[in-house]
Design an enzyme around this catalytic site. Sequence first.
Site, short mmCIF file in Angstrom:
data_model
loop_
_atom_site.label_atom_id
_atom_site.label_comp_id
_atom_site.label_asym_id
_atom_site.label_seq_id
_atom_site.Cartn_x
_atom_site.Cartn_y
_atom_site.Cartn_z
N ASN A 15 0.82 -1.22 0.00
CA ASN A 15 0.00 0.00 0.00
C ASN A 15 0.85 1.27 0.00
O ASN A 15 0.33 2.36 0.21
CB ASN A 15 -0.95 0.01 1.21
CG ASN A 15 -0.20 0.06 2.54
OD1 ASN A 15 1.03 0.09 2.57
ND2 ASN A 15 -0.94 0.06 3.64
N HIS A 48 3.37 1.94 2.11
CA HIS A 48 3.96 2.38 3.38
C HIS A 48 5.49 2.22 3.33
O HIS A 48 6.00 1.32 2.67
CB HIS A 48 3.34 1.67 4.60
CG HIS A 48 3.70 0.23 4.79
ND1 HIS A 48 2.77 -0.72 5.16
CD2 HIS A 48 4.87 -0.46 4.70
CE1 HIS A 48 3.35 -1.89 5.29
NE2 HIS A 48 4.63 -1.76 5.02
N GLU A 98 1.60 4.45 7.40
CA GLU A 98 0.51 3.97 6.55
C GLU A 98 -0.09 5.14 5.75
O GLU A 98 0.14 6.32 6.07
CB GLU A 98 -0.57 3.33 7.44
CG GLU A 98 -0.10 2.10 8.21
CD GLU A 98 0.03 0.84 7.36
OE1 GLU A 98 0.32 0.93 6.16
OE2 GLU A 98 -0.16 -0.26 7.93
C1 F6R Z 1 9.85 -3.24 8.07
C2 F6R Z 1 9.30 -2.12 7.33
C3 F6R Z 1 8.23 -2.30 6.33
C4 F6R Z 1 8.61 -3.31 5.24
C5 F6R Z 1 7.46 -3.48 4.24
C6 F6R Z 1 7.80 -4.50 3.18
O1 F6R Z 1 10.85 -2.81 8.98
O2 F6R Z 1 9.73 -1.02 7.57
O3 F6R Z 1 7.93 -1.06 5.74
O4 F6R Z 1 9.75 -2.85 4.57
O5 F6R Z 1 6.32 -3.86 4.93
O6 F6R Z 1 7.96 -5.75 3.77
P1 F6R Z 1 8.54 -6.98 2.94
O7 F6R Z 1 9.95 -6.64 2.63
O8 F6R Z 1 8.44 -8.15 3.88
O9 F6R Z 1 7.70 -7.11 1.72
#
Ligand code: F6R
Length: 235
Positions: free
Chosen positions: A129, A131, A136
């Site tokens: 999304n 973030h 968010e």
């Molecule tokens: C985790 C973080 C999140 C992840 C995001 C993607 O510390 O900051 O923003 O980078 O949710 O997660 P993955 O890499 O598992 O797809």
Amino acid sequence: MELRVLQNSQEIGTEIAKKVINLVKVNQKAVLGLATGSSPLPTYESIIKSAKQEYVSFKKVTCFNLDEYVGLNDMSKSYRFFMNENLFDHIDINKNNTFFPSTQNYLEYDELIASKGGIDLQILGIGNNGHIAFNEPGCSFNSKTHIEELTKSTRDANTRFFNSLEEVPTHAITMGLSTIMQANEIVIIITGSAKKEALSMLLSGKITTDFPASVLNNHKNVCVFVDQELYNSVK
Ligand code: F6R
């Protein structure tokens, strides 16, 4: 923003690890900003390998993680645990120099980062999304480290690390968007087909709080690392 399209997530990990290793070679007291999740895992593997092969010491390096869950019962699901397992236990870093935002320290987390000289290199992943860290959609671009309620989409995506959706915490503490923007240099890893929409939005250049990662368009030293297959799907 610079765009680098590499063959796959392993190659991306190797390239970002090179950046980290080179930085630490030049500045033993480098300050790193780190992410958890699947995206940075190849980077951490590659850092561990290169640190061993090239005798690079992390003893004086400081690390700030982006985020941590609130209200976990099982600490093996914590981001502290994740970082120990996937990076810190395998390099010679002093764990007293590794920081995570918490309910106790979050109001001072930005000052703590500044007191160490600020983040030299920040590693980011991105949520489906848009973030970054756990900021968010709708989060203010001026936000500092704060407590954030996780969206259903984020909790769904992170269910894979838990036994069920119910176990995924509803809140996390996260560096804010303005905290992240203070970093001297930022790399963002975008890999895998689930990130198609997020990549399209980021590359569109449109800047809106509905898509938190778009704030990165306002930073002067950002590199977006994308795998070839994903890039082909949005071209
Ligand atoms: C985790 C973080 C999140 C992840 C995001 C993607 O510390 O900051 O923003 O980078 O949710 O997660 P993955 O890499 O598992 O797809």
